[in-house]
Design an enzyme around this catalytic site. Structure first.
Site, short mmCIF file in Angstrom:
data_model
loop_
_atom_site.label_atom_id
_atom_site.label_comp_id
_atom_site.label_asym_id
_atom_site.label_seq_id
_atom_site.Cartn_x
_atom_site.Cartn_y
_atom_site.Cartn_z
N THR A 134 0.64 -1.25 -0.08
CA THR A 134 -0.01 0.41 0.16
C THR A 134 0.83 0.91 -0.01
OG1 THR A 134 -0.65 1.03 2.21
CG2 THR A 134 -2.17 -1.22 1.32
N GLU B 175 -3.30 -1.52 7.93
CA GLU B 175 -3.99 0.16 8.13
C GLU B 175 -3.86 0.29 9.06
OE1 GLU B 175 -3.83 2.04 5.41
OE2 GLU B 175 -4.71 0.40 4.52
N TYR C 262 -9.68 2.98 14.16
CA TYR C 262 -8.56 2.63 14.30
C TYR C 262 -7.74 1.31 14.84
CZ TYR C 262 -3.52 1.31 15.13
OH TYR C 262 -1.90 0.76 15.47
N LYS D 280 -8.27 -2.90 16.00
CA LYS D 280 -7.67 -3.94 16.44
C LYS D 280 -7.73 -4.13 17.45
CE LYS D 280 -3.42 -3.58 15.11
NZ LYS D 280 -2.15 -4.46 13.83
N THR E 40 -1.62 -3.12 19.53
CA THR E 40 -1.63 -1.53 19.91
C THR E 40 -1.70 -1.55 21.40
OG1 THR E 40 -1.75 -0.02 19.08
CG2 THR E 40 -3.22 -0.71 18.37
N ASP E 41 -1.17 -0.51 22.28
CA ASP E 41 -1.67 -0.08 23.46
C ASP E 41 -3.08 0.86 22.82
OD1 ASP E 41 -0.73 2.50 22.49
OD2 ASP E 41 0.67 2.69 24.15
N GLU E 42 -3.31 0.79 22.42
CA GLU E 42 -4.58 2.29 21.91
C GLU E 42 -5.27 0.97 21.89
OE1 GLU E 42 -4.47 4.18 18.30
OE2 GLU E 42 -1.57 4.72 18.36
N ASN F 172 3.45 3.43 21.30
CA ASN F 172 4.16 4.48 20.01
C ASN F 172 5.23 4.28 19.27
OD1 ASN F 172 1.34 5.60 20.71
ND2 ASN F 172 1.59 7.40 19.32
N ALA G 179 0.70 -6.66 9.06
CA ALA G 179 0.12 -5.99 7.56
C ALA G 179 -1.42 -5.51 8.83
CB ALA G 179 -0.03 -7.12 6.95
N LEU H 193 3.09 11.52 13.34
CA LEU H 193 4.17 13.04 13.65
C LEU H 193 5.29 13.08 13.62
CD1 LEU H 193 3.79 15.14 16.03
CD2 LEU H 193 4.32 14.23 17.21
N ASP I 253 -2.57 -9.30 -1.26
CA ASP I 253 -3.28 -8.76 0.04
C ASP I 253 -4.30 -10.26 1.04
OD1 ASP I 253 -5.63 -7.24 1.36
OD2 ASP I 253 -6.49 -6.89 -0.67
P1 NAD Z 1 2.64 0.54 8.48
O1 NAD Z 1 1.58 0.85 7.70
O2 NAD Z 1 3.99 1.79 8.02
O3 NAD Z 1 2.82 -0.86 7.65
C1 NAD Z 1 2.13 -1.71 7.30
C2 NAD Z 1 2.25 -2.33 6.57
O4 NAD Z 1 0.95 -3.36 6.19
C3 NAD Z 1 2.30 -1.78 4.95
O5 NAD Z 1 4.07 -2.26 4.13
C4 NAD Z 1 1.57 -2.39 4.42
O6 NAD Z 1 1.72 -2.05 2.31
C5 NAD Z 1 1.09 -2.88 4.66
N1 NAD Z 1 -0.20 -4.04 3.90
C6 NAD Z 1 -1.41 -3.31 4.46
N2 NAD Z 1 -2.83 -3.60 4.36
C7 NAD Z 1 -2.52 -4.95 3.77
C8 NAD Z 1 -3.12 -5.89 3.07
N3 NAD Z 1 -4.48 -5.67 3.43
N4 NAD Z 1 -2.51 -6.80 2.69
C9 NAD Z 1 -0.95 -7.19 3.32
N5 NAD Z 1 -0.79 -6.09 3.76
C10 NAD Z 1 -1.08 -4.92 3.73
O7 NAD Z 1 2.19 0.56 9.96
P2 NAD Z 1 3.41 0.09 10.69
O8 NAD Z 1 3.62 1.51 11.43
O9 NAD Z 1 4.77 -0.93 10.71
O10 NAD Z 1 2.54 -1.04 12.02
C11 NAD Z 1 3.12 -2.26 11.87
C12 NAD Z 1 1.94 -3.01 12.91
O11 NAD Z 1 1.90 -2.63 14.27
C13 NAD Z 1 0.12 -2.96 12.72
O12 NAD Z 1 -0.31 -3.86 12.79
C14 NAD Z 1 -0.17 -1.11 13.79
O13 NAD Z 1 -1.18 -1.63 13.86
C15 NAD Z 1 1.07 -2.00 15.06
N6 NAD Z 1 1.59 -1.08 15.86
C16 NAD Z 1 1.96 0.21 15.42
C17 NAD Z 1 2.49 0.97 16.36
C18 NAD Z 1 3.16 2.33 15.43
O14 NAD Z 1 3.47 3.17 16.33
N7 NAD Z 1 3.41 2.54 14.07
C19 NAD Z 1 2.34 0.29 17.21
C20 NAD Z 1 2.07 -0.57 18.47
C21 NAD Z 1 0.91 -1.48 16.86
P1 TYD Z 2 0.66 9.65 15.29
O1 TYD Z 2 1.72 9.95 14.68
O2 TYD Z 2 -0.91 10.34 14.60
O3 TYD Z 2 -0.05 8.80 16.42
P2 TYD Z 2 -1.23 8.12 17.24
O4 TYD Z 2 -2.51 8.89 16.30
O5 TYD Z 2 -1.43 6.82 17.00
O6 TYD Z 2 -0.54 8.37 18.03
O7 TYD Z 2 -0.08 11.02 16.04
C1 TYD Z 2 1.42 11.32 17.55
C2 TYD Z 2 0.59 12.63 18.78
O8 TYD Z 2 0.79 13.53 17.47
C3 TYD Z 2 -1.23 12.13 18.54
O9 TYD Z 2 -1.51 13.04 19.59
C4 TYD Z 2 -1.87 13.54 17.30
C5 TYD Z 2 -0.01 14.22 17.03
N1 TYD Z 2 -0.98 14.21 16.48
C6 TYD Z 2 -0.07 15.96 15.59
O10 TYD Z 2 -0.57 16.85 16.51
N2 TYD Z 2 -0.41 16.24 14.49
C7 TYD Z 2 0.02 15.62 13.80
O11 TYD Z 2 -0.58 16.21 12.32
C8 TYD Z 2 0.20 14.42 13.07
C9 TYD Z 2 0.31 12.81 12.18
C10 TYD Z 2 -0.29 13.94 15.42
#
Ligand code: NAD
Ligand code: TYD
Length: 352
Positions: A36, A84, A158, A162, A133-135, A187, A82, A198, A59
């Site tokens: 994606t 969103e 979101y 999850k 996620t912790d969310e 995060n 994988a 962010l 997918d």
């Molecule tokens: P990201 O958006 O960077 O990556 C997601 C990946 O999944 C992408 O490579 C995308 O192409 C793939 N993908 C999406 N839909 C797909 C589908 N239908 N089939 C196959 N592949 C698909 O996300 P991230 O930040 O690396 O997060 C990865 C995982 O960790 C997620 O499950 C997210 O919920 C979890 N997570 C993220 C955070 C964070 O801070 N980013 C924290 C805790 C948990």
């Molecule tokens: P984000 O990185 O989107 O992660 P999450 O929503 O999963 O915590 O956002 C982190 C924090 O920053 C969140 O409180 C929202 C805030 N934020 C902004 O203030 N401005 C921005 O442009 C973005 C993307 C996030």
């Protein structure tokens, strides 16, 4: 052992793939990713030639494709990332989150069960490990932390998706005896994160002298973990965690958004040779996010006490490494924001 890692071309997934390919040459790592907007194979150029690595474009929402894939490769274990992943996108397009995060997870669970067990017996190698996620726990007031026992109370589309997928994973354990593990992490920040979240967005904007859109007063609190430490925690739980259990992952590192942004701006001033205070002037308070969770803070003492995991860097060290990476990888940043990588890889891996 054949290990399927889903979402391995994304931010966290690419760090997990790199870690497993390099550390476990006797495992074969299959990276399944739809590519994606958030998935970039450019994130993995250093491992793409490894003999224990295979990329598969596909997918997880496509039921028959996933069933065929499990039948063909007979994966022993799954590490499922994988998804969103951006809250703001989930507010404007919630159904995409239901499809990828909920339906996609159930497809994987169903195919894993079909492949692994017809009679409730599983091989010792089988693990379905869901990265969450912790969310899912909702929002905190000014005190307290999320524990593994905190009731789920997701607030955004979101986090609801999850939470739902976590429940399905747990249900497969309870109902079908599936050997599962779940971790809920705070995060993440670090290299290769798509610049909509962010930290990479604000690095990008400071560099280009663009406004820094702070939601509301910027007093919301997030608990930040360096992505490499998350990858190591995933390895630790994959190999050492108890089947059926949940582990919280976080580094005791709470920051008010505005304080974090000021720290980021001060490091950027130094790196870009600007007068102190220059980047901060780009801060622009904008309308708050709908339903914006107030505070996240995670208690990871179960992981620390039982499995002896610790974060390896302080936030100041991790943030500086992260800023350095984005400043020296300008081409990556330009290509992911322009869609140039997507176009290239779309041609390379023709659409199914
Ligand atoms: P990201 O958006 O960077 O990556 C997601 C990946 O999944 C992408 O490579 C995308 O192409 C793939 N993908 C999406 N839909 C797909 C589908 N239908 N089939 C196959 N592949 C698909 O996300 P991230 O930040 O690396 O997060 C990865 C995982 O960790 C997620 O499950 C997210 O919920 C979890 N997570 C993220 C955070 C964070 O801070 N980013 C924290 C805790 C948990
Ligand atoms: P984000 O990185 O989107 O992660 P999450 O929503 O999963 O915590 O956002 C982190 C924090 O920053 C969140 O409180 C929202 C805030 N934020 C902004 O203030 N401005 C921005 O442009 C973005 C993307 C996030």
């Amino acid at each position: 052992m054949n290990v399927l890692i889903t979402g391995g071309a994304g931010f966290i997934g690419s760090h997990v793939v790199r870690h497993f390919v390099n550390k476990y040459p006797h495992y074969h790592i299959f990276n399944l990713d739809k590519l994606t907007y958030a998935g970039n194979l450019e994130n993995l150029t250093d491992v793409e030639q490894a003999s224990n690595y295979t990329f598969i474009k596909g997918d997880i929402v496509d039921t028959s494709f996933i069933a065929d894939l499990f039948a063909k490769y007979k994966f022993d274990a799954v590490i499922h990332l994988a998804a969103e992943s951006h809250v703001d996108r989930s507010i404007s397009a919630p159904m995409e989150f239901v499809m990828a995060n909920v339906v996609g997870t159930v497809n994987l669970l169903a195919s894993a069960r079909d492949t692994w067990s017809k009679d409730g017996q599983y091989d010792a190698k089988n693990i379905f490990y869901h990265i969450s996620t912790d969310e899912v726990y909702g929002t905190l007031g000014d005190t307290g932390k999320f524990l593994e026992t905190t009731p789920y109370s997701p607030n955004s589309p979101y986090s609801a998706s999850k939470a739902s997928s976590d429940h399905f994973v747990r249900a497969w354990h309870h109902t079908y005896g599936m050997p599962i593990k779940i971790s809920n992490c705070s995060n993440n920040y670090g290299s290769h994160q798509f610049p909509e979240k962010l930290i990479p967005l604000f690095i990008h904007n400071v560099k280009n002298n663009k406004p820094l859109p702070v939601y509301g007063k910027g007093e919301n609190v997030r608990d930040w973990l360096y992505v490499v430490d998350h990858a190591v925690a995933i390895d630790t739980i994959f190999h050492g965690g108890t089947l059926g259990d949940t582990y919280n992952i976080g580094g005791n590192n709470e920051w008010k958004n505005i304080e974090l942004i000021k720290l980021l701006c001060s490091i950027m001033d130094k790196k870009l040779d600007r007068e102190p205070g220059t980047s901060e002037k780009l801060i622009t308070h904008v309308q708050d996010r709908a339903g914006h969770d107030w505070r996240y803070a995670i208690d990871s003492s179960k992981l620390m006490d039982e499995l002896d995991w610790r974060p390896s860097v302080t936030f100041e060290q991790g943030l500086e490494k992260t800023i350095d990476w984005y400043l020296t990888n300008e081409t990556w940043l330009n290509n992911v924001t322009s869609g140039a990588y997507q176009n290239y890889y779309k041609q390379k891996y023709s659409e199914r």
